[in-house]
Design an enzyme around this catalytic site. Structure first.
Site, PDB file in Angstrom:
ATOM      1  N   ASP A   1       0.834  -1.208   0.000  1.00  0.00           N
ATOM      2  CA  ASP A   1       0.000   0.000   0.000  1.00  0.00           C
ATOM      3  C   ASP A   1       0.869   1.259   0.000  1.00  0.00           C
ATOM      4  O   ASP A   1       1.962   1.261   0.567  1.00  0.00           O
ATOM      5  CB  ASP A   1      -0.897  -0.029   1.249  1.00  0.00           C
TER       6      ASP A   1
ATOM      7  N   ASN B   1     -10.157  -3.312  -5.826  1.00  0.00           N
ATOM      8  CA  ASN B   1      -9.406  -2.348  -6.651  1.00  0.00           C
ATOM      9  C   ASN B   1     -10.009  -2.214  -8.044  1.00  0.00           C
ATOM     10  O   ASN B   1      -9.806  -1.218  -8.734  1.00  0.00           O
ATOM     11  CB  ASN B   1      -7.934  -2.765  -6.839  1.00  0.00           C
TER      12      ASN B   1
HETATM   13  C1  FPP Z   1      -1.947   0.023  -3.465  1.00  0.00           C
HETATM   14  O1  FPP Z   1      -1.476   1.368  -3.435  1.00  0.00           O
HETATM   15  C2  FPP Z   1      -1.346  -0.714  -4.585  1.00  0.00           C
HETATM   16  C3  FPP Z   1      -2.032  -1.225  -5.673  1.00  0.00           C
HETATM   17  C4  FPP Z   1      -3.474  -1.103  -5.820  1.00  0.00           C
HETATM   18  C5  FPP Z   1      -1.361  -1.903  -6.789  1.00  0.00           C
HETATM   19  C6  FPP Z   1      -0.107  -2.629  -6.474  1.00  0.00           C
HETATM   20  C7  FPP Z   1       0.536  -3.083  -7.719  1.00  0.00           C
HETATM   21  C8  FPP Z   1       1.860  -3.105  -7.954  1.00  0.00           C
HETATM   22  C9  FPP Z   1       2.847  -2.708  -6.921  1.00  0.00           C
HETATM   23  C10 FPP Z   1       2.492  -3.496  -9.245  1.00  0.00           C
HETATM   24  C11 FPP Z   1       1.815  -4.375 -10.247  1.00  0.00           C
HETATM   25  C12 FPP Z   1       2.704  -5.489 -10.690  1.00  0.00           C
HETATM   26  C13 FPP Z   1       2.871  -5.936 -11.984  1.00  0.00           C
HETATM   27  C14 FPP Z   1       3.715  -7.105 -12.275  1.00  0.00           C
HETATM   28  C15 FPP Z   1       2.286  -5.241 -13.112  1.00  0.00           C
HETATM   29  P1  FPP Z   1      -2.539   2.555  -3.442  1.00  0.00           P
HETATM   30  O2  FPP Z   1      -2.756   2.962  -4.864  1.00  0.00           O
HETATM   31  O3  FPP Z   1      -3.788   2.131  -2.735  1.00  0.00           O
HETATM   32  O4  FPP Z   1      -1.785   3.669  -2.667  1.00  0.00           O
HETATM   33  P2  FPP Z   1      -2.465   4.829  -1.779  1.00  0.00           P
HETATM   34  O5  FPP Z   1      -3.058   4.160  -0.580  1.00  0.00           O
HETATM   35  O6  FPP Z   1      -1.308   5.693  -1.434  1.00  0.00           O
HETATM   36  O7  FPP Z   1      -3.473   5.519  -2.651  1.00  0.00           O
END
Ligand code: FPP
Length: 228
Positions: free
Chosen positions: A15, A63
């Site tokens: 996250d 998501n």
């Molecule tokens: C949460 O951060 C993260 C995600 C929804 C996506 C995680 C995906 C990856 C790290 C990479 C994908 C991998 C491949 C191989 C393509 P957030 O967006 O919720 O962060 P925030 O809480 O700061 O808004």
């Protein structure tokens, strides 16, 4: 009881990509790309440390209701980098496993995820598990329906084989970056006895050293599994 032992299986809730990007006045997609690179580097690091399984919460079922442009950005990351990253893992004698409702994803992405899993080396030393379109409750409901279709009562060992994670050990340690103190539908059944580690560090800043801090914390704990 198990004090000092390394975790065999680590779960990772990645996250904070969005906030990391926002602080740098960059688009959220840039945060996800940095997160992806960190995730692959951590897989290599975890393997070197002797960990056998790393499960990364790459996309939750929830998501999927994010704004279309963010989702398109995430899907493009898969289209452009998944296979490249999988090849890096194979080169290290690591296998790939996918858990989640892959068939509900765009068809081309579902195909490349399945290929990544299928072409994994046999007898791999390490397995990178991607939880994609994954939700713990949906996984349990799916397993219950599969058990009902079989028409006979099941026990824990039989039920666990019907989960997406069938054949994988339970996560010993679950790490969540980004400051929230919850599991957000990640490995809901499997986390019953997992040790939890939370950090405020945003995922793109979650270095190998930060990962080692989580492992050290785990190693200092005594796991009793309900016993005395
Ligand atoms: C949460 O951060 C993260 C995600 C929804 C996506 C995680 C995906 C990856 C790290 C990479 C994908 C991998 C491949 C191989 C393509 P957030 O967006 O919720 O962060 P925030 O809480 O700061 O808004």
């Amino acid at each position: 009881m198990q004090k000092g032992k390394l975790p065999v299986h680590v779960g990772l809730i990645m996250d904070g990509n969005g906030r990391w990007a926002k602080r740098r006045l960059m688009p959220r997609s840039s945060g996800h790309k940095h997160g992806m690179n960190r995730m692959i580097a951590l897989a290599e690091h975890a393997k070197k440390r002797g960990i056998k399984y790393l499960t990364a919460y790459t996309l939750s079922t929830e998501n999927l209701s994010r704004p279309k442009d963010e989702l398109d950005g995430l899907f493009d990351l898969f289209r452009n980098y998944f296979t490249e990253n999988v090849k890096k893992l194979y080169a290290e004698n690591s296998a790939v496993r996918i858990i989640g409702d892959v068939d509900a994803l765009p068809e081309d992405i579902a195909r490349l995820l399945k290929e990544g899993e299928k072409n994994s080396p046999a007898n791999a030393e390490f397995t990178m598990v991607f939880a994609i379109n994954y939700g713990g409750r949906a996984e349990i409901i799916n397993a219950v329906n599969r058990a009902i279709e079989r028409g006979e009562k099941t026990d824990a060992a039989g039920f666990e084989k019907l989960l997406y994670t069938g054949g994988l050990p339970e996560p010993d340690l679950i790490i969540r970056t980004g400051g929230e103190l919850r599991l957000s539908n990640f490995l809901t059944y499997q986390s019953a006895y997992s040790e939890l580690y939370f950090t405020d560090v945003l995922f793109p800043d979650f270095t190998d050293e930060e990962f080692d801090k989580a492992i050290e914390s785990y190693c200092s704990r005594e796991r009793r599994f309900g016993k005395v």
